[in-house]
Design an enzyme around this catalytic site. Structure first.
Site, short mmCIF file in Angstrom:
data_model
loop_
_atom_site.label_atom_id
_atom_site.label_comp_id
_atom_site.label_asym_id
_atom_site.label_seq_id
_atom_site.Cartn_x
_atom_site.Cartn_y
_atom_site.Cartn_z
N HIS A 1 0.85 -1.19 0.00
CA HIS A 1 0.00 0.00 0.00
C HIS A 1 0.88 1.24 0.00
CE1 HIS A 1 -3.09 2.86 0.65
NE2 HIS A 1 -3.99 2.04 1.19
N HIS B 1 -2.82 6.97 -0.79
CA HIS B 1 -3.80 7.56 0.13
C HIS B 1 -3.22 8.17 1.40
CE1 HIS B 1 -6.52 4.30 -1.83
NE2 HIS B 1 -6.20 5.27 -2.68
N TYR C 1 -0.69 6.95 3.25
CA TYR C 1 -0.03 6.00 4.14
C TYR C 1 1.49 6.17 4.03
CZ TYR C 1 -4.52 3.78 5.06
OH TYR C 1 -5.80 3.53 5.49
#
Length: 374
Positions: A171, A174, A176
């Site tokens: 990931h 967004h 992170y």
């Protein structure tokens, strides 16, 4: 419409991934793993989507084994030895139904906040000691902390391979941690890790070393951040190329280009129609997963207190957008499409779309379907 989508029901193979069609379930946070351990409910949830036609499950984000990896959500799953048996039940259920599955590996970085409920004495980690609005939050990560996080990502990927997953997704979107290194606002460092791609690149290298050459590694990235929909890591194709190509060279097999509307042109001054997924394919030559409001009538709200309570209704019809999705596929903009809320609402969404039964699809309703920030 059904005929135009026929090519999306062709098989797709990428190293350890062998998919019967081009439809994946997008990672959608449900917070249904008590204490971070997946249960039979999680296994059933994913199994139903595979039986309903999805070829690939990308699990909701799973915290890696780092004390600062977790955010405010206590029942998000972990990818740790403690949770391994729970994950084996999920993987077996998906495989028995004929699907493939990869976990999405999470480190939330600054999104952990100043007063996290999990490991409350552990401060948030971020590249430069900044939150997503460039306000102060803790201290910049030390080189030792960066090394520890890189090792934790690699360990989680190796564990996923031992459990029986078919690949992993990192990931890097967004807001992170990996995305915070890619973004100018949150990465103001000097030196080695001031080169924005360097830390994510080293994560990819470590993961590749841990799992070998034949295990599929996916990297999810985005322009937008949690509730900050106009933010961008790249304002030109050249800037995007400088971020993505090194990641591909380091070992990324596929990029998951996260947008809120998959059909929007990303750099319209350079190409009037090409989507973020299409630019990613053009610039890197790697396989690409597209995503963004497939099969639903409202935009994804995103996480965070600033997210609008009433998501914008999408003007274009679901039918028209599915036809355009087929056009994008024929144009070579992507290889796999990830479907999120539509699949949460209706496990058989893929099968119903294939049969031309859109009138039978159960629509997504955020008051009825439990999702974080949807």
């Amino acid at each position: 419409m059904t005929d135009s989508l026929t090519p999306l029901f062709s098989p797709f193979n990428l190293k350890s991934l062998s998919l019967r069609n081009r439809f994946a379930m997008a990672p959608m946070t449900r917070e249904m793993s008590p204490g971070g351990i997946p249960t039979s409910e999680n296994a059933e949830h994913y199994r139903m989507r595979v039986e309903g036609g999805a070829a690939l499950i990308i699990t909701e984000g799973a915290y890696i084994d780092d004390e600062a990896a977790s955010g405010p959500r206590a029942d998000v799953p972990r990818l740790t030895e403690h949770a391994a048996d729970g994950w084996r039940g999920v993987v077996n259920a998906v495989h028995d139904a004929g699907g493939s599955i990869v976990p999405q590996l999470w480190h939330v970085g600054a999104l952990r906040g100043a007063s996290p409920p999990l490991n409350p004495g552990v401060p948030a980690l971020s590249p430069s000691g900044l939150d997503l609005d460039a306000g102060p939050l803790g201290e910049p990560m030390t080189t030792q902390q960066i090394d520890q996080v890189i090792t934790s990502f690699a360990d989680a990927a190796a564990l996923a391979q031992r459990i029986g997953f078919d690949g992993v997704e990192l990931h890097g979107a967004h807001g992170y941690l990996l995305d915070e290194f890619l973004w100018k606002r949150t990465n103001t460092r000097d030196g080695r890790y001031g080169t924005r791609v360097q830390m994510p690149l080293e994560v990819v290298q470590a993961v590749r070393s841990a799992v070998g050459e034949n295990f599929a590694v996916i990297f999810r990235f985005s322009q937008w951040k949690a509730s900050r929909y106009t933010e961008r890591i790249a304002t030109t194709p050249t800037e995007l190329e400088k971020l993505l190509v090194p990641l591909g060279d380091a070992g990324v097999d596929a990029f998951h280009a996260s947008t809120r509307r998959h059909w929007h042109p990303e750099f319209p001054d350079d190409d009037a129609v090409l989507s973020l997924a299409g630019w990613t394919k053009r610039l890197t030559g790697r396989s690409v997963i597209t995503v963004g409001s497939v099969g639903v009538q409202t935009e994804f709200r995103g996480a965070g207190a600033a997210a609008p309570k009433n998501p914008l209704v999408i003007r274009e019809s679901v039918e028209d957008r599915l036809d355009y999705l087929a056009e994008q596929f024929r144009a070579g903009e992507f290889d796999v499409v990830a479907v999120g809320r539509a699949l949460v609402a209706d496990p058989a969404w893929v099968a119903k779309v294939r049969a031309g039964h859109l009138d039978q699809v159960v629509p997504f309703d955020r008051t009825q379907h439990s999702l974080s920030g949807a």
